[in-house]
Design a protein around this motif. Structure first.
Motif, PDB file in Angstrom:
ATOM      1  N   VAL A   1       0.827  -1.213   0.000  1.00  0.00           N
ATOM      2  CA  VAL A   1       0.000   0.000   0.000  1.00  0.00           C
ATOM      3  C   VAL A   1       0.863   1.265   0.000  1.00  0.00           C
ATOM      4  O   VAL A   1       0.340   2.374   0.049  1.00  0.00           O
TER       5      VAL A   1
ATOM      6  N   GLU B   1       2.448   1.459   8.083  1.00  0.00           N
ATOM      7  CA  GLU B   1       1.242   0.794   8.580  1.00  0.00           C
ATOM      8  C   GLU B   1       1.480   0.298  10.000  1.00  0.00           C
ATOM      9  O   GLU B   1       2.538  -0.242  10.305  1.00  0.00           O
TER      10      GLU B   1
ATOM     11  N   MET C   1      -9.416   0.871  15.042  1.00  0.00           N
ATOM     12  CA  MET C   1     -10.104   0.324  13.868  1.00  0.00           C
ATOM     13  C   MET C   1     -10.430   1.388  12.830  1.00  0.00           C
ATOM     14  O   MET C   1     -10.599   1.080  11.650  1.00  0.00           O
TER      15      MET C   1
ATOM     16  N   ARG D   1      -8.519   4.011  12.109  1.00  0.00           N
ATOM     17  CA  ARG D   1      -7.307   4.625  11.553  1.00  0.00           C
ATOM     18  C   ARG D   1      -7.019   4.066  10.167  1.00  0.00           C
ATOM     19  O   ARG D   1      -7.055   2.852   9.954  1.00  0.00           O
ATOM     20  N   GLU D   2      -6.692   4.948   9.262  1.00  0.00           N
ATOM     21  CA  GLU D   2      -6.360   4.534   7.893  1.00  0.00           C
ATOM     22  C   GLU D   2      -5.087   3.702   7.842  1.00  0.00           C
ATOM     23  O   GLU D   2      -4.944   2.825   6.995  1.00  0.00           O
ATOM     24  N   ASP D   3      -4.174   3.943   8.777  1.00  0.00           N
ATOM     25  CA  ASP D   3      -2.889   3.235   8.764  1.00  0.00           C
ATOM     26  C   ASP D   3      -2.912   1.935   9.581  1.00  0.00           C
ATOM     27  O   ASP D   3      -1.871   1.395   9.928  1.00  0.00           O
TER      28      ASP D   3
ATOM     29  N   SER E   1      -4.841  -1.406   8.753  1.00  0.00           N
ATOM     30  CA  SER E   1      -5.805  -2.038   7.841  1.00  0.00           C
ATOM     31  C   SER E   1      -5.577  -3.526   7.620  1.00  0.00           C
ATOM     32  O   SER E   1      -6.383  -4.166   6.951  1.00  0.00           O
ATOM     33  N   GLU E   2      -4.515  -4.085   8.169  1.00  0.00           N
ATOM     34  CA  GLU E   2      -4.175  -5.485   7.896  1.00  0.00           C
ATOM     35  C   GLU E   2      -5.142  -6.415   8.636  1.00  0.00           C
ATOM     36  O   GLU E   2      -5.282  -6.358   9.859  1.00  0.00           O
ATOM     37  N   GLY E   3      -5.834  -7.272   7.894  1.00  0.00           N
ATOM     38  CA  GLY E   3      -6.907  -8.093   8.435  1.00  0.00           C
ATOM     39  C   GLY E   3      -6.496  -9.031   9.555  1.00  0.00           C
ATOM     40  O   GLY E   3      -7.246  -9.220  10.519  1.00  0.00           O
TER      41      GLY E   3
ATOM     42  N   ILE F   1      -6.180  -7.007  12.794  1.00  0.00           N
ATOM     43  CA  ILE F   1      -7.492  -6.626  13.316  1.00  0.00           C
ATOM     44  C   ILE F   1      -8.154  -7.824  13.992  1.00  0.00           C
ATOM     45  O   ILE F   1      -8.596  -7.742  15.138  1.00  0.00           O
TER      46      ILE F   1
END
Length: 189
Positions: free
Chosen positions: A74, A78, A163, A165-167, A169-171, A174
């Motif tokens: 991306v 991150e 959750m 935050r744009e930075d 995002s890794e599933g 999460i």
């Protein structure tokens, strides 16, 4: 002959597999026959290596240590959890402790494997083992990162903020945090 899965349901019969190696990936095409007689051709990315770990390093039962590192996919920095491959000859817990030391400069006296996570089980065989690390102490091993990774403490009761935050995002990160938080809330030992 069809084999039953863990839920008792009969798995499709694999009549044949063709494959093509493409760099670090192995693409496979499966000739399948389902219990009702229907036949289909499915594609999957086959697993290479010995799997992976994602580690939830708990500074205490309320605080997780996140890593901020460059993510080429991306093209940004991150936030996420410690993660990496399991090397040949390593156990899941050995790999988790090594990755902790390489990425964030901590080792753990207590490691607990919680469960396996998949990314896209419909077409990928890759499995990542979720490990909770506790009783951390400073210890660094040389890693393969080109720059030092920033370590960011985060309170588990503030996951709702993380959750959004744009930075972040890794599933796997999460999912691992929510699983760990629920495990702790229900007496995780």
């Amino acid at each position: 002959m069809s084999v039953a899965g863990k839920d008792g349901r009969r798995l499709p019969t694999i009549h044949g597999v063709t494959a093509d190696d493409a760099g670090p990936y192995r693409m496979e095409w499966l000739d399948l026959e389902f219990d009702n007689g229907e036949r289909r051709r499915y594609e999957r990315l086959a697993t290479r290596g010995h799997g992976a770990v994602v580690v939830v390093p708990l500074l205490d039962d309320d605080t997780v240590l996140l890593a901020r590192e460059y993510a080429a996919g991306v093209h940004r920095y991150e936030l996420g959890l410690v993660k990496g491959r399991i090397d040949r000859g390593e156990t899941v817990l050995e790999a988790a402790n090594r990755e902790l030391q390489e990425e964030i400069g901590y080792a753990a006296r207590s490691l607990r494997e919680l469960r396996a996570l998949t990314l896209s089980p419909g077409y990928m065989g890759h499995v990542t083992q979720l490990v909770v690390a506790r009783d951390l102490y400073p210890q660094r091993l040389p890693g393969d990162e080109p720059e030092e990774i920033e370590v960011v403490p985060w309170k588990l009761d503030a996951l709702h903020e993380l959750m959004l935050r744009e930075d972040f995002s890794e599933g796997r990160s999460i999912a691992a945090l929510f699983i760990t938080r629920e495990w702790l809330r229900h007496g995780g030992k």
